[in-house]
Each structure stands twice: as C-alpha cells, then as structure tokens.
Design an enzyme around this catalytic site. Structure first.
Site, mmCIF file in Angstrom:
data_model
loop_
_atom_site.group_PDB
_atom_site.id
_atom_site.type_symbol
_atom_site.label_atom_id
_atom_site.label_comp_id
_atom_site.label_asym_id
_atom_site.label_seq_id
_atom_site.Cartn_x
_atom_site.Cartn_y
_atom_site.Cartn_z
ATOM 1 N N GLU A 164 37.870 33.120 31.438
ATOM 2 C CA GLU A 164 37.990 34.273 32.344
ATOM 3 C C GLU A 164 36.817 35.193 32.076
ATOM 4 O O GLU A 164 36.503 35.494 30.911
ATOM 5 C CB GLU A 164 39.285 35.031 32.073
ATOM 6 C CG GLU A 164 40.509 34.277 32.493
ATOM 7 C CD GLU A 164 41.763 35.077 32.170
ATOM 8 O OE1 GLU A 164 41.662 36.225 31.710
ATOM 9 O OE2 GLU A 164 42.838 34.530 32.372
ATOM 10 N N ARG A 211 36.666 42.979 23.048
ATOM 11 C CA ARG A 211 37.782 43.569 22.294
ATOM 12 C C ARG A 211 38.699 42.513 21.682
ATOM 13 O O ARG A 211 39.429 42.791 20.760
ATOM 14 C CB ARG A 211 38.598 44.514 23.182
ATOM 15 C CG ARG A 211 39.375 43.822 24.264
ATOM 16 C CD ARG A 211 40.227 44.784 25.056
ATOM 17 N NE ARG A 211 39.418 45.661 25.884
ATOM 18 C CZ ARG A 211 39.909 46.313 26.943
ATOM 19 N NH1 ARG A 211 41.185 46.198 27.258
ATOM 20 N NH2 ARG A 211 39.140 47.079 27.674
ATOM 21 N N ARG A 229 35.632 39.461 27.244
ATOM 22 C CA ARG A 229 35.424 40.759 27.900
ATOM 23 C C ARG A 229 34.074 41.330 27.510
ATOM 24 O O ARG A 229 33.556 41.053 26.430
ATOM 25 C CB ARG A 229 36.538 41.731 27.519
ATOM 26 C CG ARG A 229 37.896 41.347 28.090
ATOM 27 C CD ARG A 229 38.915 42.443 27.828
ATOM 28 N NE ARG A 229 38.775 43.521 28.778
ATOM 29 C CZ ARG A 229 39.594 43.744 29.794
ATOM 30 N NH1 ARG A 229 40.641 42.984 29.991
ATOM 31 N NH2 ARG A 229 39.377 44.746 30.612
ATOM 32 N N HIS A 266 49.824 36.446 34.930
ATOM 33 C CA HIS A 266 49.803 37.833 34.461
ATOM 34 C C HIS A 266 51.228 38.384 34.308
ATOM 35 O O HIS A 266 51.983 38.465 35.262
ATOM 36 C CB HIS A 266 49.027 38.799 35.362
ATOM 37 C CG HIS A 266 48.634 40.047 34.603
ATOM 38 N ND1 HIS A 266 47.477 40.142 33.866
ATOM 39 C CD2 HIS A 266 49.289 41.199 34.403
ATOM 40 C CE1 HIS A 266 47.421 41.311 33.283
ATOM 41 N NE2 HIS A 266 48.512 41.974 33.584
ATOM 42 N N HIS A 321 45.235 37.352 22.706
ATOM 43 C CA HIS A 321 45.850 38.350 21.828
ATOM 44 C C HIS A 321 46.059 37.864 20.398
ATOM 45 O O HIS A 321 46.407 38.653 19.527
ATOM 46 C CB HIS A 321 47.103 38.932 22.484
ATOM 47 C CG HIS A 321 46.697 39.650 23.741
ATOM 48 N ND1 HIS A 321 45.853 40.740 23.715
ATOM 49 C CD2 HIS A 321 46.937 39.391 25.046
ATOM 50 C CE1 HIS A 321 45.607 41.128 24.961
ATOM 51 N NE2 HIS A 321 46.254 40.333 25.786
ATOM 52 N N THR A 377 44.487 46.045 30.360
ATOM 53 C CA THR A 377 44.497 44.627 30.684
ATOM 54 C C THR A 377 43.970 44.506 32.103
ATOM 55 O O THR A 377 43.584 45.509 32.704
ATOM 56 C CB THR A 377 45.916 44.045 30.541
ATOM 57 O OG1 THR A 377 45.893 42.665 30.909
ATOM 58 C CG2 THR A 377 46.927 44.769 31.420
ATOM 59 N N THR A 378 43.949 43.290 32.648
ATOM 60 C CA THR A 378 43.440 43.118 34.010
ATOM 61 C C THR A 378 44.498 43.646 34.975
ATOM 62 O O THR A 378 45.490 42.985 35.246
ATOM 63 C CB THR A 378 43.136 41.624 34.264
ATOM 64 O OG1 THR A 378 42.403 41.127 33.141
ATOM 65 C CG2 THR A 378 42.305 41.445 35.511
ATOM 66 N N ASN A 405 46.971 31.454 27.282
ATOM 67 C CA ASN A 405 45.906 32.442 27.045
ATOM 68 C C ASN A 405 46.035 32.956 25.610
ATOM 69 O O ASN A 405 47.070 33.517 25.229
ATOM 70 C CB ASN A 405 46.059 33.573 28.070
ATOM 71 C CG ASN A 405 44.984 34.640 27.918
ATOM 72 O OD1 ASN A 405 44.670 35.037 26.804
ATOM 73 N ND2 ASN A 405 44.448 35.104 29.023
ATOM 74 N N GLU A 437 43.780 32.229 41.664
ATOM 75 C CA GLU A 437 44.906 32.565 40.786
ATOM 76 C C GLU A 437 45.547 33.838 41.323
ATOM 77 O O GLU A 437 44.885 34.872 41.461
ATOM 78 C CB GLU A 437 44.428 32.762 39.344
ATOM 79 C CG GLU A 437 45.598 33.100 38.428
ATOM 80 C CD GLU A 437 45.306 32.863 36.952
ATOM 81 O OE1 GLU A 437 44.485 31.993 36.620
ATOM 82 O OE2 GLU A 437 45.933 33.561 36.138
ATOM 83 N N HIS A 439 39.632 35.105 27.758
ATOM 84 C CA HIS A 439 38.882 36.098 28.533
ATOM 85 C C HIS A 439 37.839 36.724 27.609
ATOM 86 O O HIS A 439 38.187 37.437 26.664
ATOM 87 C CB HIS A 439 39.867 37.169 29.046
ATOM 88 C CG HIS A 439 39.245 38.196 29.933
ATOM 89 N ND1 HIS A 439 39.992 39.188 30.536
ATOM 90 C CD2 HIS A 439 37.974 38.407 30.333
ATOM 91 C CE1 HIS A 439 39.192 39.957 31.259
ATOM 92 N NE2 HIS A 439 37.962 39.506 31.153
#
Ligand code: PXP
Length: 259
Positions: free
Chosen positions: A78, A57, A53, A202, A18, A108-109, A15, A159, A51
């Site tokens: 995602e 962000r 969003r 995660h 970031h 975060t999620t 992922n 997941e 992801h």
C-alpha cells in the site's frame, strides 16, 4: 437473511503494519513484522499487505525488502501516489500495489481516494506500475463514479473502503450499518460488471467480516489492525485461523444480514 450463491474462494490478505507499530514504540527488532507474516502464511493467509507510509511510522523500507526476500506469499504494497513510493515499488516489484490516500496527520487511512478529483495526478502512477507488471488497485469508497474512474485509469483492481460499515457496527447503529452494507454490495456488483477485480478492507472485525465476506463479487479482504490487536489475547495464529474460518463459512452459506 438472504442466501446468495457465494461459492468462489475469498482470499485473506493480512496487514502486518501494526506489528511494526509496536516494534517502533521501542525501536529495535521486536516484534518482527516478517515473523508475523510467516505465521500469517502458515495460518491460512493468501497474501501479506504492508503500507509504507511517507513518515515511516510503522513499516520501514527494510521491512519491505525483507518481505520481498523472505516471504513466499504475494506482497500487496500500500502506498501513496508519490514519486518516492513509485520508485520503491519499481525497485521491489511486489505482486500488487494498492494506491491509498495519505495525510500525515491522520491516524489511519480515513477514507478512500478521490480518484475522480485526482484523475490527472493518478494516471501516470497507475500507468507506470501496470507497465512494470504489478497488479494495481485503488482504495476507494463504495461509489460508482470512483469505480468508473479507476477502470478508466487502467487499474485492474479496486479495494472498497469498509470503514463506514464497520464503524456503524461499533456504534451499534443498525440503520447506518444496513445502509453502508447495501452500498458495499452495490459497488461490488458494479465494479465486477465493469471488469474490475473487487477487494475490500478497513476496520474489519470478527463481527463485521461475515456480511462482507458474503458479498459474492469480492475476491479478497485485507485485514490488519483488529487481527494484530486481537492476537494479544488469542495469539496471532489462532486469531487469523478464526477470521479465515468466519470468511470461509460466510462464503459457503452466503448468509448476509440485510435490512
Ligand atoms: N486496506 C487498505 C487499503 C488499508 O489502507 C488498510 C489499513 O489502513 C487496510 C486494508 C486494513 O485496515 P485495518 O487495519 O483497519 O484492518
């Protein structure tokens, strides 16, 4: 320690959200998440996860477009179950879509989808994505009811949210960690028995990955924040290679710490 027959391959989805978080702190183009994705591919990732969003962000619409164009690996998008995100997924048709819960104020999620409570809201999104040829995953807590609802909704993949297990390790709460690991093990078994492809992710770190990777029913782990953060110290390529190595050796030996 128990020894389980864990010889099937385990995919690593990296992922890259970031990398975009750092880029966006200054605006501009650096560091480029697509460059990170290409390094991840060379270091042994089997897929890239991003992801998009609602508040953009980190990952941007342009990042998704570029990942679809420039990446040979499958992209796992995602997204929240909203009309805006559905239109983006239908436009790009990534290999996979993972539907996640999303609240603007969260860092975060923070937990899995409550697929049971949101069944009627999720149903048309899952159907449209599956009908358009994407592999649809629901991000849920390790709970049999959630798995059964995901299956009934027509998702091919689930997941499992590993955050509670990974948090317990950080808190050095061995009892809670053992409890959460048992929940993950049971859910992976139950989901696989229902015919779901089982993924997990995660909060996974070098410390947390071994026991998770040893769960034989899991076929994919999605890992982001720790890899990108650790890359500051060790470099992205070697950090991903080390994670890949830990996953592979857990898979080979099946060494899983259980209480
Ligand atoms: N899987 C899903 C569905 C996620 O939403 C996320 C990011 O929140 C991850 C995996 C990766 O989590 P982390 O960045 O903590 O490794």
């Amino acid at each position: 320690m128990t020894n389980l027959p864990t010889s099937s391959p385990l995919r690593l989805g990296v992922n890259i959200d970031h990398v975009a978080t750092i880029r966006n702190a200054r605006g501009g183009m650096h560091p480029d998440p697509v460059r990170a994705a290409l390094i991840a591919a060379a270091a042994g990732a089997n897929g890239i996860t991003a992801h998009l969003r609602e508040d953009r962000r980190h990952i941007s619409d342009n990042d998704i477009a570029r990942l679809m164009q420039e990446l040979a690996l499958p992209l796992n998008l995602e997204m929240a179950a909203t009309d805006e995100m559905l239109a983006i997924a239908l436009n790009h048709k990534p290999h996979a879509v993972c539907i996640v819960p999303e609240r603007r104020e969260e860092l975060t999620t923070e937990g899995g989808l409550d697929a049971a409570a949101q069944h009627n809201h999720l149903a048309p999104y899952v159907r449209e994505l599956v009908d358009a040829g994407m592999r649809v995953s629901l991000f849920v807590n390790p709970d049999k009811v959630q798995l059964a609802v995901a299956k009934a909704l027509g998702a091919q993949v689930v997941e499992l949210h590993t955050g509670a297990y990974c948090d317990a390790l950080i808190d050095q709460d061995a009892e809670a960690a053992a409890h959460e690991l048992r929940r993950l093990q049971a859910a992976a078994r139950e989901g696989a028995d229902m015919g779901l492809e089982m993924h997990a992710g995660h909060g996974i770190t070098f410390e947390g990955v071994t026991a998770i990777a040893a769960i034989p029913e899991l076929v994919e782990l999605n890992i982001g924040h720790f890899l990108i953060g650790e890359a500051i110290f060790g470099g992205l390529d070697s950090t991903i290679r080390r994670m890949r190595g830990l996953m592979d050796s857990a898979r080979r030996t099946g060494n899983v710490a259980t209480a």
